[in-house]
Scaffold this active site. Structure first.
Site, PDB file in Angstrom:
ATOM      1  N   GLY A  71       2.821   1.336   2.289  1.00 26.23           N
ATOM      2  CA  GLY A  71       1.874   1.119   1.458  1.00 26.23           C
ATOM      3  C   GLY A  71       0.858  -0.400   1.454  1.00 26.23           C
ATOM      4  O   GLY A  71      -0.441   0.668   0.227  1.00 26.23           O
ATOM      5  N   ASN A 151       5.893  -6.523  -7.362  1.00 27.97           N
ATOM      6  CA  ASN A 151       6.926  -6.166  -7.192  1.00 27.97           C
ATOM      7  C   ASN A 151       8.236  -7.556  -7.284  1.00 27.97           C
ATOM      8  O   ASN A 151       9.073  -7.897  -6.618  1.00 27.97           O
ATOM      9  CB  ASN A 151       6.092  -6.900  -5.161  1.00 27.97           C
ATOM     10  N   SER A 199       5.576   3.811  -0.686  1.00 27.90           N
ATOM     11  CA  SER A 199       5.889   3.677   1.251  1.00 27.90           C
ATOM     12  C   SER A 199       7.172   3.614   1.046  1.00 27.90           C
ATOM     13  O   SER A 199       8.571   3.745   0.145  1.00 27.90           O
ATOM     14  CB  SER A 199       5.546   2.301   0.951  1.00 27.90           C
ATOM     15  N   HIS A 201       9.232   2.542   3.375  1.00 29.58           N
ATOM     16  CA  HIS A 201      11.261   1.169   3.350  1.00 29.58           C
ATOM     17  C   HIS A 201      10.960   0.935   2.168  1.00 29.58           C
ATOM     18  O   HIS A 201      11.979  -0.013   1.897  1.00 29.58           O
ATOM     19  CB  HIS A 201      10.496   0.307   4.539  1.00 29.58           C
ATOM     20  N   CYS A 325       5.639 -18.257   0.808  1.00 29.96           N
ATOM     21  CA  CYS A 325       5.449 -19.383   1.496  1.00 29.96           C
ATOM     22  C   CYS A 325       5.169 -18.996   3.054  1.00 29.96           C
ATOM     23  O   CYS A 325       5.523 -18.044   3.569  1.00 29.96           O
ATOM     24  CB  CYS A 325       7.095 -19.692   1.999  1.00 29.96           C
TER      25      CYS A 325
HETATM   26  C1  LIG Z   1       5.876  -4.059   0.125  1.00 31.73           C
HETATM   27  C2  LIG Z   1       4.301  -3.527  -1.069  1.00 31.73           C
HETATM   28  C3  LIG Z   1       3.143  -3.482  -0.510  1.00 31.73           C
HETATM   29  C4  LIG Z   1       2.677  -2.569   1.324  1.00 31.73           C
HETATM   30  O1  LIG Z   1       3.837  -1.398   1.495  1.00 31.73           O
HETATM   31  P1  LIG Z   1       3.785  -1.721   2.549  1.00 31.73           P
HETATM   32  O2  LIG Z   1       4.502  -0.137   3.344  1.00 31.73           O
HETATM   33  O3  LIG Z   1       5.336  -2.917   3.187  1.00 31.73           O
HETATM   34  O4  LIG Z   1       2.626  -2.150   3.582  1.00 31.73           O
HETATM   35  C5  LIG Z   1       2.234  -3.339  -1.405  1.00 31.73           C
HETATM   36  N1  LIG Z   1       2.380  -2.814  -2.821  1.00 31.73           N
HETATM   37  C6  LIG Z   1       3.853  -3.591  -3.149  1.00 31.73           C
HETATM   38  C7  LIG Z   1       3.624  -3.777  -5.130  1.00 31.73           C
HETATM   39  C8  LIG Z   1       4.409  -4.190  -2.461  1.00 31.73           C
HETATM   40  O5  LIG Z   1       6.026  -4.069  -3.105  1.00 31.73           O
END
Ligand SMILES: *Cc1c(COP(=O)(O)O)cnc(C)c1O
Length: 387
Positions: A71, A151, A199, A201, A325
């Site tokens: 992501g 998120n 993304s 994961h 944090c």
């Molecule tokens: C986790 C997340 C990302 C980053 O994605 P990765 O694959 O971990 O680099 C970007 N934007 C949001 C909203 C996310 O929750």
């Protein structure tokens, strides 16, 4: 000890079927997808099949799907790639105050290079106002980047309407849909976006793999140059096992997201209700209606989020704080700050993000363990004395 994972917005466990689909590509199907021989063709076929699965999930065309390392890279590629390529058309970018740092920091980098950036405010629920976008647009604006779902608090933005405003003025629209995909409906045609990030994961696929959807005809500059991979937009030998895993995760998400979201929402609502019934001085952060079905962000007054997290961890429960944090410095969450949550309240925030592996018993366990933890922490808090 019982272990309960409720931090799915940070990362998800891989679906067993995803792991199974990947294994042959670590073993006998190890070819380079660019090679002409049968080993290469086997890998190429798998990559293109995965591309079709992702396209199907998003209602996109396979040619509009670019594989990246996740992501973060997808956001960087959309934002920097588009702005670098279209610099002569204008130097103004619009985003929001509540984006993930994977949007805020690339934008900040462009700011250093001379781009001007407007950070749109949000209301107390974390929603962007359409009028604010209209007012922020200038003749210099070339890109708008607004996340589909937040998120930290799960608030869902009115992307379709926001994208329409941008498109009518000839401005490209990017959305970070990392948290939305697999939880709510994400249809690039209906949304009318030019770029969309997802993304692996966050949808029960592998880490280190992601996708940028690029609407046909939109031109961007690559960030990584080298070989001719991914239509010259992302050089480097394809991570075939991860791509296959993401394809499988996309297929599963397409078939199962609706039912799972419904089930998870019921669990989330039970948790929310249970907390409100059992614990005084709490506040729910996020939109009551336009919110991801799995996300619950709660501020517990008079306590620190980190203490709650550590105490829950001792009971085997994994959650996270709204605030990032980093290296011991406790800064209140930029998202909650933008929503107007007082800093002390924001410090006591905890994010519960549920997922496919959660069951009703997990909610019962949490509701049994959490109230005494809060009570104990409040008794130790100087802020709480006299209540
Ligand atoms: C986790 C997340 C990302 C980053 O994605 P990765 O694959 O971990 O680099 C970007 N934007 C949001 C909203 C996310 O929750």
């Amino acid at each position: 000890m019982r272990r309960v994972y409720m931090d799915h917005n940070a990362t998800c466990p891989m679906d067993e079927r995803v792991i199974e689909a990947m294994i042959p590509y670590f073993e006998e199907k190890f070819g380079n997808a660019s090679s002409l021989h049968s080993f290469g063709r086997e890998a190429r076929d798998a990559v293109e099949k995965a591309r079709e699965e992702v396209a199907r999930l998003l209602n996109a065309e396979p040619q509009e799907i670019i594989f990246t390392s996740g992501g973060t890279e997808s956001n960087n590629l959309a934002i920097k790639g588009y702005c670098w390529r279209n610099r002569e058309r204008g130097n103004h970018i619009i985003t929001t105050k509540i984006e993930h740092h994977a949007v805020l920091n690339p934008v900040k980098q462009l700011e250093k290079e001379g781009f001007r950036v407007t950070y749109l405010p949000v209301d107390k629920y974390g929603r962007v106002d359409l009028e604010d976008l209209k007012k922020a647009i200038t003749r210099e604006t070339i890109l708008v980047s607004i996340m589909m779902a937040n998120n930290e608090v799960g608030t869902i933005e009115p992307i379709r309407e926001l994208a329409k405003i941008s498109q009518e003025r000839g401005i490209a629209f990017h959305t970070d849909a990392v948290q939305a995909v697999g939880k709510i409906k994400v249809d690039v045609k209906k949304l009318g976006v030019d770029f969309l990030s997802l993304s692996g994961h966050k949808i029960y696929g592998p880490k280190g793999i992601g996708v940028l959807y690029i609407k046909k005809g939109r031109k961007i500059e690559p960030l990584i140059t080298g070989g001719h991979h991914e239509k010259n937009l992302r050089a480097g030998t394809e991570n075939v096992p991860a791509i296959v895993g993401l394809g499988e995760a996309a297929k599963i998400a397409r078939k199962e997201w609706k039912e799972e979201s419904e089930r998870i929402k019921n669990l989330r609502d039970k948790l929310e209700k249970g907390i409100l019934e059992r614990i005084p001085y709490v506040r729910i952060n996020g939109h009551p209606q336009y919110r991801l079905p799995n996300t619950l962000n709660v501020s517990f007054e008079y306590v620190e989020g980190e203490s709650i997290i550590l105490n829950l961890d001792l009971e085997g429960i994994a959650v996270s704080s709204g605030s990032a944090c980093t290296s011991g410095t406790l800064e209140p969450s930029h998202v909650l700050m933008a929503m107007g949550v007082p800093a002390v309240t924001a410090q006591g925030s905890v994010r519960f993000s549920l997922g496919k592996d959660n069951r009703e018993e997990d909610i019962d366990y949490l509701l049994e363990v959490l109230p005494p933890i809060i009570e104990r922490l409040r008794k130790m808090s100087p802020l709480y004395s006299g209540k």
